[in-house]
Design an enzyme around this catalytic site. Structure first.
Site, mmCIF file in Angstrom:
data_model
loop_
_atom_site.group_PDB
_atom_site.id
_atom_site.type_symbol
_atom_site.label_atom_id
_atom_site.label_comp_id
_atom_site.label_asym_id
_atom_site.label_seq_id
_atom_site.Cartn_x
_atom_site.Cartn_y
_atom_site.Cartn_z
ATOM 1 N N THR A 294 -3.227 5.051 -3.978
ATOM 2 C CA THR A 294 -2.218 5.863 -3.312
ATOM 3 C C THR A 294 -0.863 5.736 -3.975
ATOM 4 O OG1 THR A 294 -2.029 4.048 -1.755
ATOM 5 C CG2 THR A 294 -3.289 5.944 -1.043
ATOM 6 N N THR A 295 -0.598 4.593 -4.576
ATOM 7 C CA THR A 295 0.656 4.445 -5.299
ATOM 8 C C THR A 295 0.567 5.180 -6.632
ATOM 9 O OG1 THR A 295 0.707 2.248 -4.370
ATOM 10 C CG2 THR A 295 2.378 2.765 -5.986
ATOM 11 N N ASP B 115 -8.767 -0.535 1.833
ATOM 12 C CA ASP B 115 -8.759 0.016 0.477
ATOM 13 C C ASP B 115 -10.002 -0.420 -0.286
ATOM 14 O OD1 ASP B 115 -6.445 1.193 1.058
ATOM 15 O OD2 ASP B 115 -5.237 0.200 -0.482
ATOM 16 N N ASP C 142 0.836 -1.188 0.000
ATOM 17 C CA ASP C 142 0.000 0.000 0.000
ATOM 18 C C ASP C 142 0.879 1.248 0.000
ATOM 19 O OD1 ASP C 142 -2.375 1.493 0.290
ATOM 20 O OD2 ASP C 142 -1.940 1.720 2.417
#
Lengths: 607, 533
Positions: B99-100, B401, B66
């Site tokens: 988020t990446t 997520d 994550d």
């Protein structure tokens, strides 16, 4: 002690000699070996600290004698210092003091210079304190406030007068003040170099400032009478202020938001009733203005989540336990039952307190301190919405906007002023639940909820919005408006130039210099935008030579444009404050002829 | 005026920018630092992305895929790099997933900006163009999106599994995805569908078993043992549950007190009084018919003593102690009951009802389950299992997520293809748009378009495919109008990604683009770092 080191001529370089006598001798001989060997240093066991020796290297080759004279004076100087000032204290005089002031003030001006104008750049402020927090900002006041400054003159520029006053009173134009003051000093330095007395310069500056102000006054537009036009003026001002900030992309949105908020105030400059809440997430465009007040707290468990026609009691009282505050107070009992009795009595006391509070006929209770489970349940039983731990700022604002008073005793329900609002409900912004008070007594109140990618963005957005709100609220009171984009500076410069031509005497040099300093503002705006400033400013000057020109720098297209068409406006009050405070600051620094640095206080424990 | 007309011709030339050395250095340093951060998480993008092992300062080890977690733990110092960490956090709050992606896009944009800067374009011009491009990009994405109904459970499950597929727990996506969907749907209030508070979904982690044993519990789960110090009950049917915030222990006053004992008989009396006091309380409780007590933790005094537990056991009341104050709201909401803060207020109408309260052995530990709650509030509890702490934590993060993804869909009911398809389509359309723009803008928008190709490129690279071949083929397919063609990582080729059920919420993609752009613009505009107090 009458030592006149500075007298001979303005000198280009300084040499700091930090040493006692012997090391000083070594350094001297190192620097000017052949010359120094010829000098006789008297072998008095003098110690002297921190010399500022002005040396004109080329000059020395010709006047050996002069150097010798100086060295003698230095030793006298050192002796005298030892008598008057403490060890670590130092003194700078005359020319040197003035130079130091100029250099310091100009350094500050140069630092913030690049943030000026719509294409100004931002700075990262990295804190050296704990947490190493990072702030990204374009706001001159924020940058200046957080700087470490050692130079006394620079401090004058930052702290004493201007940018703080500018920020608090007018809210905007902090960068302009500093840049203008810096430019004035730069010009003054040249004048001093050409042997014009500082007092003459000051006199000239004053005349020029007065004349510039007059020139602006002649050009102001006042649309107070026409509400429609006035509102467009406000919009223009808001957009102009915001265009140099992070909000520039959404300036339409935020300008509208700021104007709406300020118009709600109905002329008061009390920005307290505009609350700004920052919630990360979403984008800047999702920010909105909400009438009423939003409190970032939770409603107690089991209590109504929505109340209409609320009577609100705002309080600052202990709702955990009413402790006896006498130190060492304690009770002695001889049985368990009595302990239980005391506990029951304490509970009873709390119950009475809650009853008293309920006797006010309220259905919402907001407390600054914690509300423990027991009273919370009592409130829930009574169907009262109780909010605990609302912070200080929160309850003060809440009291203000709902028209209530903060209470801490509840014996006389009739003497306590309750707050009122039409509706209290729970709303959700981003991931958090907040409590919204709408239809509050003070109709002016409103809340701006800012959304943005990160804390940096939000903080900067808040600062920008605050600036815009300040300027607007000032403009509502003083509705005189000017064009922006370097236009006022050119108008002033033109008037000042004319004054210079008609003024006899040395002062006219100073007046001329003032005009040059004014032109530095459009120059900086152009430079920051990566434009050819020399070319643009020259064209601007030519335009302004015509009567009633509206020409200013159009940064977007990179040319000279008509400011009335582009809708770039500024408040007269801001410009006036910039002009006057910059002049005053420059004057103050010019007057300085001696800087005494006091010896730092020693810590006893270091001994 | 004549002057502006003249300058129009030369305006493109005057947009040039000459930085001085220091500013250039500062900007360079910022961009380099930010890109270093982006590169660090780059390899964890996509279903075949790799995981990172992070050893924290306290010696703890975290294995995760994550982006937000990795960046959060990295402890960067450089201000610009910190901004990237913030960026990933805000993507986490807005969309919860991607988020990446957001950091990788920001890194790619910065790389392009560096090129633009070195060719002498003014940073504010770049910044403005980027903004325009991002607005346009959001339009393009919205046009590509497919609307989805909340009743269409299958689509929701698909998008949850897309999110889960890139995580460590991807092999369990068939289990976790429907679970996430059910959990979110059970807390959605039909009256206010856009208000989904993920705090209404409680995730309880319990070591032991495998991720396969993860389940959603219709009711409440406490990661605690039933207090049966003195032979208390562990199972209760037809439970009447009270949540109490007072203590069943000897009285304690707020004011300092001491009991003065002057002779031996008094001591006996005090002990007796204590017993009677507690017994009195328990009798009152029993009188209301309550048979399960949830007792809030107290820091001021013992919530229960051995003595009171003993009496409670005798009165056949099941006790769960040390319930955190923060959890009380969730519990009362679920049980549809009210907390009781004083014994005097112990009334029947404040209690909640459930069919069964029981202690269950799970692996090594025990948990308390409350099921069959009458009038259950809109909450959900998910019991996550895992064979070791690392897997468990990662499962928790992945599930979070997935929950976020579903929440996004509830908020904004649109789906978009995954697998790099939207990015390459954006790149194509923006590239075409750049050709009709004038001046520096067109140049900058083209760079923006190129930067977006980083996503499919990285996806392919991480999957061990030849990125150049894949990206060029992808471009080719999109140019032929197949806007949903994307990289099928499992098959290692380009397919219609919508048919492969690789979908994600629109909000994740749009917010990734807008947030990344906002952050890059901020970094661009910085020309100095000032050290302050």
């Amino acid at each position: 002690m009458n030592l006149d080191l500075a007298k001979p001529d303005p000198l280009p370089s300084y040499i700091y000699v930090l040493s006692d006598f012997l090391r000083g001798q070594q350094l001297f001989s190192h620097l000017f070996s052949s010359r120094v060997s010829a000098l006789s240093f008297r072998s008095t066991p003098l110690r002297f600290y921190l010399f500022l020796v002005k040396a004109e290297l080329i000059g020395w080759q010709h006047i050996d004698f002069g150097f010798e004279w100086r060295c003698t004076s230095i030793s006298h100087f050192g002796m005298a210092i030892e008598r008057i000032l403490k060890d670590d204290a130092s003194e700078e005089k005359g020319e040197r003091a003035r130079m130091a002031s100029f250099v310091g003030a100009m350094a500050i001006a140069d630092l913030v210079k690049t943030t000026l104008g719509p294409k100004g750049m931002d700075k990262i402020l990295q804190s050296t304190g704990r947490g190493q927090t990072v702030t990204v900002t374009n706001d001159g006041a924020t940058i200046l406030k957080s700087l470490h400054i050692d130079n006394p003159a620079a401090k004058v520029l930052v702290e004493l007068d201007i940018s703080k006053v500018q920020d608090d009173e007018v809210g905007d134009g902090t960068t302009s003040v500093v840049v203008l003051a810096g430019e004035l000093l730069r010009e003054a330095e040249k004048l001093v170099a050409s042997k014009i007395h500082p007092m003459t310069i000051i006199a000239g500056f004053r005349m020029a400032a007065e004349c510039a102000r007059e020139a602006l006054l002649k050009k102001v537009v006042d649309n107070k009478a026409n509400e429609e036009k006035f509102k467009t003026d406000l919009m223009k001002i808001a957009k102009t202020t915001l265009s140099s900030k992070i909000l520039s992309q959404d300036k339409e949105h935020f300008a509208k938001l700021a104007v709406d908020a300020v118009l709600r105030l109905k002329g008061s400059t009390n920005l307290e009733s505009i609350q700004i809440i920052k919630k990360p997430g979403g984008s800047l465009k999702d920010s909105f203005l909400d009438e009423g007040f939003i409190l970032d707290k939770k409603i107690g468990i089991g209590q109504p989540k929505r109340i209409e026609n609320a009577n609100i009691l705002v309080a600052n009282t202990a709702m955990d336990t009413d402790k006896v505050k006498i130190y060492g107070a304690r009770v002695r009992v001889d049985s368990m039952a009595k302990v239980a009795d005391i506990e029951a009595a304490e509970k009873q006391k709390m119950r009475e307190k809650v009853d008293k509070i309920l006797a006010h006929g309220i259905n919402c209770f907001v407390n600054r301190q914690l509300i423990y489970n027991f009273p919370e349940e009592l409130f829930a039983n009574a169907g009262v919405l109780a909010i605990e731990h609302a912070d200080f700022d929160g309850i003060e604002r809440l009291a203000l906007v709902t028209g209530g008073e903060i209470a801490s005793t509840f014996d006389n329900p009739e003497s306590v002023k309750l707050g009122h609002c039409k509706l209290i409900e729970e709303i959700m912004i981003g991931e958090d639940k907040l409590i919204k008070f709408s239809g509050v007594e003070m109709g002016q109140a409103c809340t701006v909820v800012l959304r943005g990618a990160s804390h940096h963005v939000l903080d900067e957005a808040e600062r920008s919005l605050h600036d815009a709100l300040c300027v607007l609220s000032q403009t509502v009171n003083d509705s005189r408006v000017l064009f922006g984009g370097g236009w006022p500076e050119m108008v002033m410069a033109k008037a000042v130039d004319e004054l210079a031509r008609t003024t006899p005497g040395k002062r006219s040099h100073a007046i001329e210099a003032f005009s040059r300093a004014l032109v530095a503002i459009p120059t900086t705006i152009a430079d920051n935008a990566g434009l050819d400033s020399a070319e643009l400013v020259a064209r601007l000057r030519a335009e302004h030579n015509k009567e009633d020109s509206n020409a200013g720098i159009d940064v977007i297209s990179g040319s000279v444009g008509d400011m009335s068409e582009l809708g770039i406006s500024e408040a007269f009050k801001v410009k006036q404050a910039v002009l006057l405070s910059a002049t005053e600051a420059a004057e103050m620094i010019l007057r300085v002829d001696e800087i005494i640095t006091c010896a730092p206080r020693r810590r006893e424990d270091r001994m | 005026m004549a002057a502006p007309a003249v300058s129009q011709l030369r305006s493109s030339k005057t947009e040039s920018y000459v930085d001085n050395k220091r500013k250039e250095d500062v900007r360079q340093a910022n961009i380099t630092a930010a890109r270093a951060v982006a590169d660090a998480v780059r390899t964890s993008l996509g279903p075949k992305g790799m995981d990172k092992m992070i050893s924290t300062a306290s010696g703890e080890v975290i294995i995760t895929n994550d982006g937000a977690t990795i960046l959060n733990q990295m402890g960067v110092l450089q201000p610009a790099a910190k901004m990237l960490v913030e960026l990933s956090k805000s993507q986490d709050t807005t969309a919860g997933d991607g988020t990446t992606t957001v950091v990788v896009i920001a890194g790619a944009l910065l790389k392009q900006c560096l090129l633009l800067l070195s060719s002498g374009i003014h940073p504010t011009v770049i910044s403005d163009s980027l903004h325009k491009a991002s607005v346009k990009a959001v339009d393009v994405l919205t046009a590509m999106a497919v609307p989805v109904e909340l009743s269409d459970r299958e689509s929701l499950v698909k998008s949850a599994s897309t999110s889960l597929n890139s995580k460590v727990v991807s092999q369990y996506s068939t289990l976790l995805a429907p679970l996430a969907v059910d959990a979110v749907l059970s807390v959605v209030d039909p009256a206010k569908p856009d208000l989904v508070d993920l705090r209404d979904i409680k995730i309880v982690k319990k070591l032991g078993g495998t991720v396969d044993d993860t389940e959603m519990v219709k009711g409440l789960v406490f990661d605690k043992k039933v207090s049966h110090a003195s032979g208390g009950l562990t199972r209760m049917e037809n439970a009447k549950i009270a949540v109490i915030q007072f203590q069943i222990s000897p009285p304690k006053t707020d004011i300092e007190q001491s009991i003065v004992v002057s002779d031996y008989t008094q001591m006996d009396r005090i002990l007796k009084e204590e017993r009677n006091y507690i017994l009195g309380m328990i009798k009152k409780i029993k009188a209301t018919g309550c048979n399960v007590l949830l007792i809030q933790k107290s820091i001021l005094r013992d919530a229960v003593t051995d003595l009171s537990l003993h009496y409670l056991a005798k009165a056949k009341i099941l006790v769960v102690k040390d319930v955190e104050r923060d959890d009380i709201e969730f519990i009362t909401k679920t049980l549809n009951c009210l907390p009781i803060a004083n014994i005097e207020h112990f009334k029947e109408e404040k209690m909640g009802y459930a069919d069964l309260v029981e202690e269950v052995s799970v692996g090594e530990g025990k948990i308390v389950k409350i099921t069959g709650i009458r009038d259950m509030g809109r909450t959900a509890t998910v019991l996550v299992r895992g064979s070791n702490q690392l897997v468990l934590d990662e499962a928790d993060r992945s599930l979070h997520d997935a929950l976020c993804v579903i929440r996004c869909l509830v908020n904004k009911q649109f789906l978009i293809a995954g697998g790099g398809a939207p990015e390459i389509e954006l790149s194509r359309q923006l590239g075409a748009w750049a050709k009709v723009l004038h001046g520096m803008e067109g140049y900058c928008v083209r760079s923006f378009a190129e930067a977006l190709e980083v996503i499919p490129y990285t996806l392919a690279e991480n999957a061990g495919l030849n990125p150049i071949t894949i990206v060029t083929e992808l471009r080719n397919r999109h140019a032929q109008g197949e806007i949903n063609a994307g990289i099928n990582v499992r098959k290692g080729q380009i397919t219609n990604i919508l048919e492969e059920n690789v979908v994600q919420p629109l909000l994740v993609s749009t917010s990734a683009i807008t947030l990344a752009t906002e952050c890059v613009r901020m970094i661009l505009k910085i020309d100095d770092i000032v050290t302050v107090r």
